[in-house]
Design a protein around this motif. Sequence first.
Motif, PDB file in Angstrom:
ATOM      1  N   PRO A   1      10.738  14.526   0.051  1.00 53.70           N
ATOM      2  CA  PRO A   1      10.433  13.116   0.299  1.00 53.70           C
ATOM      3  C   PRO A   1       9.300  12.870   1.290  1.00 53.70           C
ATOM      4  O   PRO A   1       8.824  11.743   1.385  1.00 53.70           O
TER       5      PRO A   1
ATOM      6  N   MET B   1       4.247   6.954  -5.084  1.00 51.06           N
ATOM      7  CA  MET B   1       4.379   8.017  -6.077  1.00 51.06           C
ATOM      8  C   MET B   1       5.611   7.815  -6.966  1.00 51.06           C
ATOM      9  O   MET B   1       6.431   8.721  -7.132  1.00 51.06           O
ATOM     10  N   ALA B   2       5.723   6.631  -7.517  1.00 54.42           N
ATOM     11  CA  ALA B   2       6.803   6.318  -8.462  1.00 54.42           C
ATOM     12  C   ALA B   2       8.188   6.677  -7.915  1.00 54.42           C
ATOM     13  O   ALA B   2       9.037   7.198  -8.642  1.00 54.42           O
ATOM     14  N   GLY B   3       8.394   6.421  -6.631  1.00 50.57           N
ATOM     15  CA  GLY B   3       9.724   6.633  -6.045  1.00 50.57           C
ATOM     16  C   GLY B   3       9.885   7.966  -5.357  1.00 50.57           C
ATOM     17  O   GLY B   3      10.898   8.214  -4.700  1.00 50.57           O
ATOM     18  N   ARG B   4       8.896   8.849  -5.491  1.00 48.05           N
ATOM     19  CA  ARG B   4       9.066  10.185  -4.911  1.00 48.05           C
ATOM     20  C   ARG B   4       9.022  10.156  -3.382  1.00 48.05           C
ATOM     21  O   ARG B   4       9.688  10.943  -2.731  1.00 48.05           O
ATOM     22  N   ILE B   5       8.202   9.285  -2.814  1.00 45.54           N
ATOM     23  CA  ILE B   5       8.144   9.194  -1.347  1.00 45.54           C
ATOM     24  C   ILE B   5       9.161   8.147  -0.933  1.00 45.54           C
ATOM     25  O   ILE B   5       8.877   6.945  -0.925  1.00 45.54           O
ATOM     26  N   THR B   6      10.348   8.606  -0.597  1.00 48.47           N
ATOM     27  CA  THR B   6      11.503   7.711  -0.536  1.00 48.47           C
ATOM     28  C   THR B   6      11.407   6.634   0.534  1.00 48.47           C
ATOM     29  O   THR B   6      12.023   5.582   0.408  1.00 48.47           O
ATOM     30  N   ARG B   7      10.627   6.902   1.610  1.00 46.51           N
ATOM     31  CA  ARG B   7      10.623   5.901   2.683  1.00 46.51           C
ATOM     32  C   ARG B   7      10.011   4.578   2.226  1.00 46.51           C
ATOM     33  O   ARG B   7      10.271   3.537   2.810  1.00 46.51           O
TER      34      ARG B   7
ATOM     35  N   ILE C   1      14.314  12.904  -4.304  1.00 50.49           N
ATOM     36  CA  ILE C   1      14.847  12.611  -5.631  1.00 50.49           C
ATOM     37  C   ILE C   1      14.684  13.832  -6.550  1.00 50.49           C
ATOM     38  O   ILE C   1      13.928  14.757  -6.239  1.00 50.49           O
TER      39      ILE C   1
ATOM     40  N   TRP D   1       1.967   8.082   2.933  1.00 46.19           N
ATOM     41  CA  TRP D   1       2.499   9.192   2.135  1.00 46.19           C
ATOM     42  C   TRP D   1       1.893  10.545   2.488  1.00 46.19           C
ATOM     43  O   TRP D   1       2.536  11.580   2.308  1.00 46.19           O
ATOM     44  N   ASP D   2       0.658  10.578   2.989  1.00 50.09           N
ATOM     45  CA  ASP D   2       0.007  11.866   3.239  1.00 50.09           C
ATOM     46  C   ASP D   2      -0.061  12.171   4.733  1.00 50.09           C
ATOM     47  O   ASP D   2      -1.014  12.768   5.219  1.00 50.09           O
ATOM     48  N   MET D   3       0.995  11.784   5.445  1.00 53.72           N
ATOM     49  CA  MET D   3       1.028  11.946   6.904  1.00 53.72           C
ATOM     50  C   MET D   3       1.015  13.423   7.329  1.00 53.72           C
ATOM     51  O   MET D   3       1.452  14.296   6.582  1.00 53.72           O
TER      52      MET D   3
ATOM     53  N   ARG E   1      -6.695   8.142 -12.325  1.00 53.47           N
ATOM     54  CA  ARG E   1      -5.455   8.579 -11.679  1.00 53.47           C
ATOM     55  C   ARG E   1      -5.620   8.360 -10.179  1.00 53.47           C
ATOM     56  O   ARG E   1      -6.699   8.626  -9.622  1.00 53.47           O
TER      57      ARG E   1
ATOM     58  N   HIS F   1       6.050  14.239   1.432  1.00 55.31           N
ATOM     59  CA  HIS F   1       4.738  14.067   0.792  1.00 55.31           C
ATOM     60  C   HIS F   1       4.758  14.298  -0.709  1.00 55.31           C
ATOM     61  O   HIS F   1       3.712  14.260  -1.338  1.00 55.31           O
TER      62      HIS F   1
END
Lengths: 409, 122
Positions: B85, A87-93, B55, A357-359, A243, B87
Amino acid sequence: MNIMTPMVRDPNQEQFDTRRLLANAQRQAEDRRYEDFMIIDVDAHHYETNSYKEIFDYIEDPVMRDQFIYTKGATQLPRSTGGFQEMAGRITRYQHRATEKAPDGVHRDIGLTRKWMDSMGVDVACVFPTPMLGLGLNPIVEVEVQYARAYNRWLCERLLANESRMVSMLYLPMNDPVAALKMVEEFSGKKGVIGFLVTTVRYKPLYDNAYMKLYRALEERGLPLAFHAATNWGDQSMHITNRFIATHALGFTWFNIVHMTNWVVNGIPERFPGLKSIWIESGLAWIPFLMQRLDNEYMMRSSEAPSLKRKPSDYMREMYYTSQPMEMINNQTMLEETFKMIAADTQLLYSSDYPHWDMDLPSTIYDLPFLSPQAKKNILGENARKLFKLDYLISDEKKARLKAKGVAA
Amino acid sequence: MAQQVFVCNEIEMKDGDVRIIRQDRIEVGVYRYDGAYYAYRNHCLHQGGPACEGIIRSKVVDLIGPDKTFLGQTYDDDEPHIVCPWHGWEYKLKTGECAPDPNLRLRKHEVVQRDGGIYVVI
Ligand code: FES
């Protein structure tokens, strides 16, 4: 009044650490006393990409091994299942995981997996690879066969043999039914192998006669067959989505819907009544939809599914489903009805999908107001323990919590 | 009883910075943005993730022409979001409102500037 000195920190200056990222998950685990029961996560992942160098060594064909080495693994991916998970850096892990320090003395994947399991209160996790979910699209059948065998050997020798809390259902190279059967014959009984896996982004239909020996072999061994969804942006129908939210929301259900429909209307559950199937990572909302849809058509067109002795939903209700990504937005009534329709008390298996990301955390099940305490324990662990015939196992960290409370584990 | 808890000196935080303050079992994220301060409970309304440890990213908008055609996308820098961060749930930095559902809000805490210091009420 007693005021504790507050702890002040700047998260942007901190070294990435899974335990820190999941500190709130650990608080949930402690508050909900997860140490009182076993939690099994039936769909978690690791990034086999981090171990490419090791896995490539296991590729037996020397010509293909060089292909993999020089393409840095891209040999398996002439396809378009990719997407924008991070997600363009939003999911930091996603961008920080490479910098994480792993504990010494064990394989990095074992160390990192233990970290998130302990934070969430998971005792045993069934781990699957990540990019390999799209390997079934590879036009070169030998690539699927060779890479799957290399990965499975590596997984068994390097990870599963060394960590009892990690188990797996092994990837089957379904584009070569003979090789898939050989995989079952060779790997059944190895430590940590609890079943086998079909990734459902693929185009060879699973009712093909060529697979019947495979299904028989699994049924005879009492090993479940799991179907793991993914998406494929290159599929003709997905090709018109622009998308990632669209291709992900649809694709991750669609490919399981197609294979489930074929599986049922071709009467595979009648042919192999002892073969247990598990449908993974499509959420839950699709199941009542497909049950109603197929039952309705079946009553009019039973002549086209003559192997069936009961309605399609009757077969589907006897199958197993993993919970994630569970649809949970303003839908409590529908969700409760869904749990009833799929006989969740005995058929639903908790899954996190971590680190993707959708854990979902165990609390997604534990906090549901309409479940009895026993149903929660069943879904979070007991259903899987019975299905896979696993020993009761509580992690050391949870045992320590029990000990601190004076309870024997 | 609510207390004013010292976060740091004003000069220690620049625009876009965040500090996480832990007091007993409560964690609060204090933000500085465009010279103003905002504070929210570090607890996401989705699955309880650390909402203030992700962020900051401006709201994304579709650019639609007068003839209703799609022209592309851009950021609306007047509306910064904080992004959980775990989801990716997004909240408006200036109000704590959940971007796709205004009925949901992060719990807000008051920030006090006093004698060159920043304090948050917990
Ligand atoms: S917990 Fe914050 S986005 Fe899910």
